[in-house]
Enzyme design. Structure first.
Site, PDB file in Angstrom:
ATOM      1  N   LYS A   1       0.844  -1.200   0.000  1.00  0.00           N
ATOM      2  CA  LYS A   1       0.000   0.000   0.000  1.00  0.00           C
ATOM      3  C   LYS A   1       0.879   1.250   0.000  1.00  0.00           C
ATOM      4  O   LYS A   1       1.918   1.283   0.672  1.00  0.00           O
ATOM      5  CB  LYS A   1      -0.903  -0.037   1.246  1.00  0.00           C
ATOM      6  CG  LYS A   1      -1.929   1.075   1.325  1.00  0.00           C
ATOM      7  CD  LYS A   1      -2.843   0.908   2.540  1.00  0.00           C
ATOM      8  CE  LYS A   1      -3.934   1.945   2.604  1.00  0.00           C
ATOM      9  NZ  LYS A   1      -4.880   1.733   3.712  1.00  0.00           N
TER      10      LYS A   1
ATOM     11  N   SER B   1      -9.907   1.781   2.526  1.00  0.00           N
ATOM     12  CA  SER B   1      -8.983   2.514   1.698  1.00  0.00           C
ATOM     13  C   SER B   1      -7.938   1.654   0.992  1.00  0.00           C
ATOM     14  O   SER B   1      -7.329   2.105   0.025  1.00  0.00           O
ATOM     15  CB  SER B   1      -8.263   3.559   2.543  1.00  0.00           C
ATOM     16  OG  SER B   1      -7.453   2.949   3.526  1.00  0.00           O
TER      17      SER B   1
ATOM     18  N   SER C   1     -10.189  -0.650   6.723  1.00  0.00           N
ATOM     19  CA  SER C   1      -9.570  -0.494   5.404  1.00  0.00           C
ATOM     20  C   SER C   1      -8.854  -1.713   4.844  1.00  0.00           C
ATOM     21  O   SER C   1      -8.446  -1.695   3.679  1.00  0.00           O
ATOM     22  CB  SER C   1      -8.591   0.673   5.430  1.00  0.00           C
ATOM     23  OG  SER C   1      -9.285   1.859   5.213  1.00  0.00           O
TER      24      SER C   1
END
Ligand code: GLN
Length: 491
Positions: A75, A150, A174
């Site tokens: 990420k 997210s 997330s």
């Protein structure tokens, strides 16, 4: 010579092939890169990747290590030395990380290596990956829908066979919510299990890094590598070294699963509810004992979260001022306008909204009414779980009240977007562990969309999550279903 036997090769299978020399680390990497080149233009999960560095890492892979030769997608909020790290924000455009996050160091010492930067909502604020400053990511099961967020890039990459596994971060859901919407396994470890050093902070008392994988076993294998006390993160805990795979394969006799009545209310899509109820029946048939429980303060979780989260985020994001990191506005005339212009140009609408909200709840006149009260209710939410875990070993619910929603559907209605995390947020407030795994499909507009089952455990009960998750997964077919967008290898 085949490069990959399947785009959905698990870490456990890949390791067997690597150790038996049936495949080389370079072939494994090339197979994945081929998938990325073919599929990423449509899904847009990766922001970038560095082929040359990855090749070097693959060439030097030490196959004697537990994750030797395994590439992991990362990420964009997690630092990898020498790689861009932008948290999908314009304010960090072209920022290059100067050190490895502790999780990256830990992965490297287990033999794995980082591959590529994955898209996310800007600074991990969002549930759809649409608030990325660069571009949205699309759901591999239906390109008109979001992958959740997210960590949407991390989930979509795994679901579309563009990564064997990825790292995400979970502040209010997330990791679990995108795993649910994309049909993969996502784990939020207990707060303090995994070092946050080198993760760009969203809300420091809630954030945890965790893996997104094809299987429950892979999740445990990755957690083995990620954990450990870290002097750089004072909230990381000194815990005895564990093998998280130890209870995988054990049966479910004697396991008590809690069914919270507050999580089975109106507002859940009927298909989602039906799949979760089927999953509970399946767990019972495997030997688990269902017990109805109550988590009475559930209804306050979203409100409490958006006070605490925004308060912490507004202070954490104060460091992005045009002086030290990333972007600096060219329009500024003096120091104050440097701060103002840089932040005005650099942050997107959702990030600004949260900074304003967070600053407001911390203002001296309102502190007691909002922030302090939210902290007190947070304690009540934690106590709900403590009471429940006196009676049950883990709690079962839907991960998300709905399957993947359409791009654009919620982006202009923040409240609707905030409710996407209604079932995941409480575990972050309580600091306990949670996992999402596939439990079937709901048909919408001619497409099968994945449904996620959430298992919530008390602090440090990840082994129980893996035991129960694996038993469920292996007794169902859901983990073997893949989106049609993925072409077969060597076609
Ligand atoms: N969707 C939630 C939010 O917008 C959770 C985000 C996260 O876990 N990073 O804050």
């Amino acid at each position: 010579m085949p490069t990959l036997t399947s785009p959905f090769l698990s870490i456990a299978e890949a390791r067997r092939l690597l150790v038996a020399k049936k495949i080389s680390p370079i072939e494994l990497l090339e197979g994945l890169e081929k998938q990325i080149n073919t599929i990423n233009p449509q899904i847009r999960a990766y922001l970038s990747w560095d082929s040359e560095k990855a090749r070097l890492d693959a060439t030097n892979a030490d196959l004697t290590k537990p994750l030797g030769g395994i590439p992991i997608g990362i990420k964009d909020a997690i630092l990898v030395e020498g790689a861009p790290a932008q948290s999908a924000s314009r304010i960090l455009e072209r920022y290059i990380a100067s050190y490895d996050a502790t999780v990256i160091k830990n992965l490297r010492s287990a033999g794995a290596y980082p591959l590529g930067r994955l898209n996310m909502d800007e600074f991990a604020m969002g549930s759809s990956t649409e608030s990325s400053a660069f571009h949205p990511t699309y759901n591999p099961w239906d390109l008109t829908r979001t992958p959740g967020g997210s960590s949407g890039g991390s989930a979509a990459a795994v679901a579309a066979g563009m990564a064997m596994a990825t790292l995400g971060s979970d502040t209010g859901g997330s990791i679990r919510q995108p795993a649910s919407l994309c049909g993969c396994v996502g784990l939020k470890p207990t707060y303090g299990r995994v070092s946050r050093y080198g993760l760009m902070a969203c809300a420091s008392s809630l954030d945890q890094i965790g893996p997104l994988t094809h299987s429950v076993e892979d999740s445990a294998l990755l957690l083995n590598a990620l954990t450990g006390v870290d002097p750089h993160d004072s909230t990381s805990l000194q815990l005895p070294k564990e093998d998280f795979t130890a209870e995988i394969g054990h049966d479910l006799k004697g396991i008590r699963i809690g069914i919270p009545k507050e999580y089975f209310v109106d507002g859940i899509e009927p298909d989602v509810r039906a799949r979760v109820e089927d999953a509970i029946k399946q767990l019972i048939s495997l030997g688990a004992q269902p017990i109805e429980i109550s988590l009475p303060h559930t209804e306050y979780a979203v409100a409490v979260y958006y006070i605490i989260m925004t308060a912490e985020a507004s202070s954490n994001l104060a460091r992005f001022d045009g002086v030290r990191y990333g972007r600096r506005s060219e329009k500024s005339k003096d120091l104050l306008s440097l701060y103002e212009q840089t932040r005005e140009e650099g942050f997107g609408a959702e990030v600004k909204r949260r900074i304003i909200l967070g600053t407001y709840v911390l203002t001296s006149g309102y502190y007691d009414a909002y922030y302090l009260r939210a902290q007190k209710v947070r304690t009540l939410i934690r106590q709900d779980f403590e009471e429940a875990f006196k009676k049950v070993d883990l709690i079962v619910s839907a991960t998300s009240p709905e399957t993947a929603f359409r791009c654009g559907e919620k982006i202009n209605d923040p409240l609707k977007m905030y409710l996407a995390d209604i079932f995941t947020i409480a575990a972050n407030l309580a600091g306990i562990c949670g996992m999402s795994l596939p439990c079937g499909f709901a048909r919408k507009d001619g497409n099968d969309l994945p449904v996620g089952l959430q298992l919530i455990g008390p602090s440090f009960a990840e082994k129980t999550l893996f035991r129960v998750g694996h038993a469920y997964e292996q007794s169902t077919i859901w983990h073997n279903q893949h989106p049609l967008i993925v072409p077969p290898i060597n076609e």
